[in-house]
Motif scaffolding. Sequence first.
Motif, PDB file in Angstrom:
ATOM      1  N   SER A 142     -49.068  94.494 -25.304  1.00 16.58           N
ATOM      2  CA  SER A 142     -50.313  95.087 -24.820  1.00 16.58           C
ATOM      3  C   SER A 142     -51.399  94.030 -24.904  1.00 16.58           C
ATOM      4  O   SER A 142     -51.214  92.998 -25.547  1.00 16.58           O
ATOM      5  N   ALA A 171     -58.698  93.544 -22.273  1.00 11.75           N
ATOM      6  CA  ALA A 171     -59.377  92.691 -21.298  1.00 11.75           C
ATOM      7  C   ALA A 171     -60.763  92.304 -21.805  1.00 11.75           C
ATOM      8  O   ALA A 171     -61.344  92.992 -22.641  1.00 11.75           O
ATOM      9  N   SER A 206     -61.184  97.498 -21.016  1.00  5.65           N
ATOM     10  CA  SER A 206     -59.924  97.857 -20.363  1.00  5.65           C
ATOM     11  C   SER A 206     -58.740  97.426 -21.222  1.00  5.65           C
ATOM     12  O   SER A 206     -58.816  96.451 -21.963  1.00  5.65           O
ATOM     13  N   ALA A 208     -54.323  96.895 -21.302  1.00  4.63           N
ATOM     14  CA  ALA A 208     -53.080  96.725 -20.548  1.00  4.63           C
ATOM     15  C   ALA A 208     -51.907  97.040 -21.463  1.00  4.63           C
ATOM     16  O   ALA A 208     -51.954  96.768 -22.666  1.00  4.63           O
ATOM     17  N   THR A 252     -46.501  97.272 -15.735  1.00  6.04           N
ATOM     18  CA  THR A 252     -47.791  97.063 -16.385  1.00  6.04           C
ATOM     19  C   THR A 252     -48.724  98.217 -16.041  1.00  6.04           C
ATOM     20  O   THR A 252     -48.915  98.536 -14.867  1.00  6.04           O
ATOM     21  N   ILE A 289     -52.660  99.755 -16.691  1.00  7.40           N
ATOM     22  CA  ILE A 289     -54.028  99.380 -17.060  1.00  7.40           C
ATOM     23  C   ILE A 289     -54.869 100.648 -17.175  1.00  7.40           C
ATOM     24  O   ILE A 289     -54.859 101.472 -16.262  1.00  7.40           O
ATOM     25  N   SER A 306     -50.804 101.388 -12.224  1.00  3.31           N
ATOM     26  CA  SER A 306     -49.537 100.695 -12.448  1.00  3.31           C
ATOM     27  C   SER A 306     -49.424  99.556 -11.445  1.00  3.31           C
ATOM     28  O   SER A 306     -49.914  99.678 -10.319  1.00  3.31           O
ATOM     29  N   ASN A 307     -48.754  98.490 -11.850  1.00  2.14           N
ATOM     30  CA  ASN A 307     -48.532  97.386 -10.918  1.00  2.14           C
ATOM     31  C   ASN A 307     -47.381  97.666  -9.952  1.00  2.14           C
ATOM     32  O   ASN A 307     -47.202  96.921  -8.984  1.00  2.14           O
TER      33      ASN A 307
END
Length: 95
Positions: free
Chosen positions: A8, A11, A16, A18, A30, A32, A50-51
């Motif tokens: 994890s 940011a 933020s 992750a 990932t 966020i 989500s990525n």
Amino acid sequence: MFKKINDSAAAADGGSLALFAERDDGEVETFIILRSIASRGTPDFNSVTSNLRKLTPDLCAKIAEDFDRLVPTTDSIHSLTQFVQALQGQSRPKD
């Protein structure tokens, strides 16, 4: 759906978070939580992305349930419970 939480990060945007979750297929997804200073007071604040895919309310509920099962075996430094709570909130209809 998920084997474990790999890592994890926080940011430098003012809040933020992750989360890097290993899926059953071995791929790392990932997530966020948007908590930047710029997002405060907007509808996007505290939203999870989500990525790999768009997070629908039903999918958010399923991921929250899966993550909740991982909480007991995940180091608390990863803030997994914050992701569970944010995903649960995102799974509910907006007023």
